[in-house]
Design a protein around this motif. Sequence first.
Motif, mmCIF file in Angstrom:
data_model
loop_
_atom_site.group_PDB
_atom_site.id
_atom_site.type_symbol
_atom_site.label_atom_id
_atom_site.label_comp_id
_atom_site.label_asym_id
_atom_site.label_seq_id
_atom_site.Cartn_x
_atom_site.Cartn_y
_atom_site.Cartn_z
ATOM 1 N N LEU A 158 14.854 -14.911 68.993
ATOM 2 C CA LEU A 158 15.939 -14.354 68.189
ATOM 3 C C LEU A 158 15.942 -12.837 68.347
ATOM 4 O O LEU A 158 14.884 -12.193 68.364
ATOM 5 C CB LEU A 158 15.755 -14.712 66.719
ATOM 6 N N HIS A 159 17.129 -12.269 68.445
ATOM 7 C CA HIS A 159 17.227 -10.828 68.648
ATOM 8 C C HIS A 159 18.231 -10.226 67.673
ATOM 9 O O HIS A 159 18.768 -10.905 66.790
ATOM 10 C CB HIS A 159 17.590 -10.515 70.109
ATOM 11 N N TRP B 252 23.808 -12.495 61.018
ATOM 12 C CA TRP B 252 24.192 -13.786 60.452
ATOM 13 C C TRP B 252 23.001 -14.503 59.835
ATOM 14 O O TRP B 252 23.168 -15.303 58.918
ATOM 15 C CB TRP B 252 24.868 -14.653 61.492
ATOM 16 N N ALA B 253 21.793 -14.225 60.299
ATOM 17 C CA ALA B 253 20.630 -14.820 59.646
ATOM 18 C C ALA B 253 20.538 -14.337 58.208
ATOM 19 O O ALA B 253 20.330 -15.127 57.273
ATOM 20 C CB ALA B 253 19.354 -14.477 60.413
ATOM 21 N N LEU C 206 13.662 -1.703 73.075
ATOM 22 C CA LEU C 206 13.750 -3.032 73.659
ATOM 23 C C LEU C 206 12.405 -3.728 73.554
ATOM 24 O O LEU C 206 11.350 -3.097 73.603
ATOM 25 C CB LEU C 206 14.183 -2.943 75.120
ATOM 26 N N SER C 207 12.459 -5.029 73.399
ATOM 27 C CA SER C 207 11.234 -5.811 73.241
ATOM 28 C C SER C 207 10.396 -5.776 74.524
ATOM 29 O O SER C 207 10.898 -5.998 75.617
ATOM 30 C CB SER C 207 11.593 -7.261 72.907
ATOM 31 N N LYS C 208 9.110 -5.481 74.366
ATOM 32 C CA LYS C 208 8.198 -5.543 75.515
ATOM 33 C C LYS C 208 8.062 -6.987 75.992
ATOM 34 O O LYS C 208 7.866 -7.253 77.165
ATOM 35 C CB LYS C 208 6.837 -4.993 75.119
ATOM 36 N N ARG C 209 8.173 -7.919 75.052
ATOM 37 C CA ARG C 209 7.966 -9.329 75.373
ATOM 38 C C ARG C 209 9.189 -9.910 76.069
ATOM 39 O O ARG C 209 9.075 -10.661 77.026
ATOM 40 C CB ARG C 209 7.654 -10.090 74.087
ATOM 41 N N ILE D 84 16.389 -6.456 71.701
ATOM 42 C CA ILE D 84 15.640 -6.010 70.524
ATOM 43 C C ILE D 84 15.364 -7.252 69.694
ATOM 44 O O ILE D 84 16.277 -7.869 69.151
ATOM 45 C CB ILE D 84 16.451 -4.987 69.716
ATOM 46 N N GLU D 85 14.114 -7.637 69.621
ATOM 47 C CA GLU D 85 13.764 -8.880 68.935
ATOM 48 C C GLU D 85 13.794 -8.721 67.418
ATOM 49 O O GLU D 85 13.442 -7.666 66.883
ATOM 50 C CB GLU D 85 12.372 -9.345 69.349
ATOM 51 N N LEU D 86 14.182 -9.789 66.733
ATOM 52 C CA LEU D 86 14.147 -9.805 65.278
ATOM 53 C C LEU D 86 12.714 -9.627 64.779
ATOM 54 O O LEU D 86 12.476 -8.933 63.782
ATOM 55 C CB LEU D 86 14.748 -11.114 64.752
#
Length: 552
Positions: free
Chosen positions: A135-136, A142-143, A372-375, A380-382
């Motif tokens: 999830l990003h 909306w979450a 930005l997410s390293k993973r 951009i992760e939640l």
Amino acid sequence: MTPEELSSAISACLADAVRAGELAVDVPEEVRVERPKNREHGDWATNIALQLAKKAGMNPRAFAEVLAGRLSSFDGVKSVEVAGPGFLNITLDAAAAGALAKIIVEAGPVYGRNNALAGHIVNMEFVSANPTGPLHIGHTRWAALGDSIARVLRASGAEVTAEYYINDAGNQMNVFANSVLARLHGRDVPEGGYPGQYIVDLGHDVLTAHPDVRELTDDAALPIVRHAAYEAQMRDIKETLAAFGVSFDVYFSEKEGLHDSGAIESAVARLREQGHVYDDGGAVWLRTTDFGDDKDRVLVRANGEPTYFAADAAYYLSKKDRGFPEKIYLLGADHHGYVNRLKAIAACAGDDPEQSIEILIGQLVSVNGAKLSKRAGNIIELKDLIDWLGKDAVRYSLARYPADSPLTLDPELLRKHSNENPVYYVQYAHARSRGAARNAVEAGVERFVDGRDAFDASLLTHPTEGELLAHLAAYPSIVGKAAEFREPHRVARHLETVATAYHSWYDNCRIAPRGDEEITDVNRTRLWLNDATSQVLANGLDLLGVSAPERM
């Protein structure tokens, strides 16, 4: 006296006036009362005379004068003034206004809940991210909003099923599986595949479940990898949602629920029976232009493959068959084109689109300075937002604005422990009220003395007490409006108003006495009001999925 009780009192006065022949009009089911913008105009106001005067064949002010005469003598009403063309400005006596504090404390967590939407059975689908990655930020709004909308709907009596549609059919699942399989063997991700460290991590999850999978040929390994990686990714999605305070009643699999079950073929047949399906050029079409769509839609291609639209139609019918007369879809900013086609599906299915389906479109959200997410590599992760800013800050900030407004969050503001930060401001008001209660009890102030109820509403006479009580009284109607208009930001903004009124009251009215001053029923009654404020703040924060800390 609550706004609901005052509304009932006005209705009773109307009915009495009609029976006495003073007015000739049908009494409405509900009389709306609202807080005047200017407190000098009283505690509450209503424009019921303006609404009904023409039907009664009277001048609005004359109508209002009749009603004011009767309402002025009603128990708990201090005065009624006819203002302007026929508004009624109503001031309650201190005891009637103050009695609300005890009502709120005794009601506890249920204060603010109402039956405005009782009997409504709603399926609400939101988030529904593809199970091909984490999830990003695109799913974050909306979450938060979807969960809060579900909460305010339930608080207003609706029966709501929160549903997550798992888009686990189609070519993207093959691309996903091939990406994981490639990384398992140390190969580059195929062109058009999914990049990011998370794909490598999913490969490790697959190996844990199936240690010998690398010994198989790609053709033999692919279905194993697809299923195991899918299961691992869905676990990650569910864990992230749980960390964000979001839960779903149903996770609906597109593959199992629509494709494998034959629901798509059944949906096409049912829509054909309704007379809206036709064949042209070897394809099967749904005549959606009959119901406002800009063009007819293909259900089944000439090669026999069903389209995404066919899945949409089958999914709508599934919700209908599962007993949901009302269906709410929460879609992203790039889904405006879905509105007419989804409504057309409802119409083709024999339903009234204005009653059976509601589509909410949310605008994009961004965060200044977010990395930005390293993973994941390109999103951009939640998870990272929660770790960086905290669940409460993100959820409150997203719930504080209408869904259709573009939004940029300021992380520096959200990390501040100051009144500039709205979530801190409201949470601090709750923590301050709980601290005040603890201090009062330590000083010997309690709500009950020797079993005697020490509450005396007539003692709450300070102007800040009237202001605070009025805002506490308005809370249930705010919840009702938030549910009616699907706008939880109304709750957030009202909590900020309550917090402002509380801080003003706290600075002017002591709960615990100074030094050796005697403890009186004024102190004890103020403790009731303090605790009533705590309860409203906690109840409202809960509707937003935000915690109400005891200490800060």
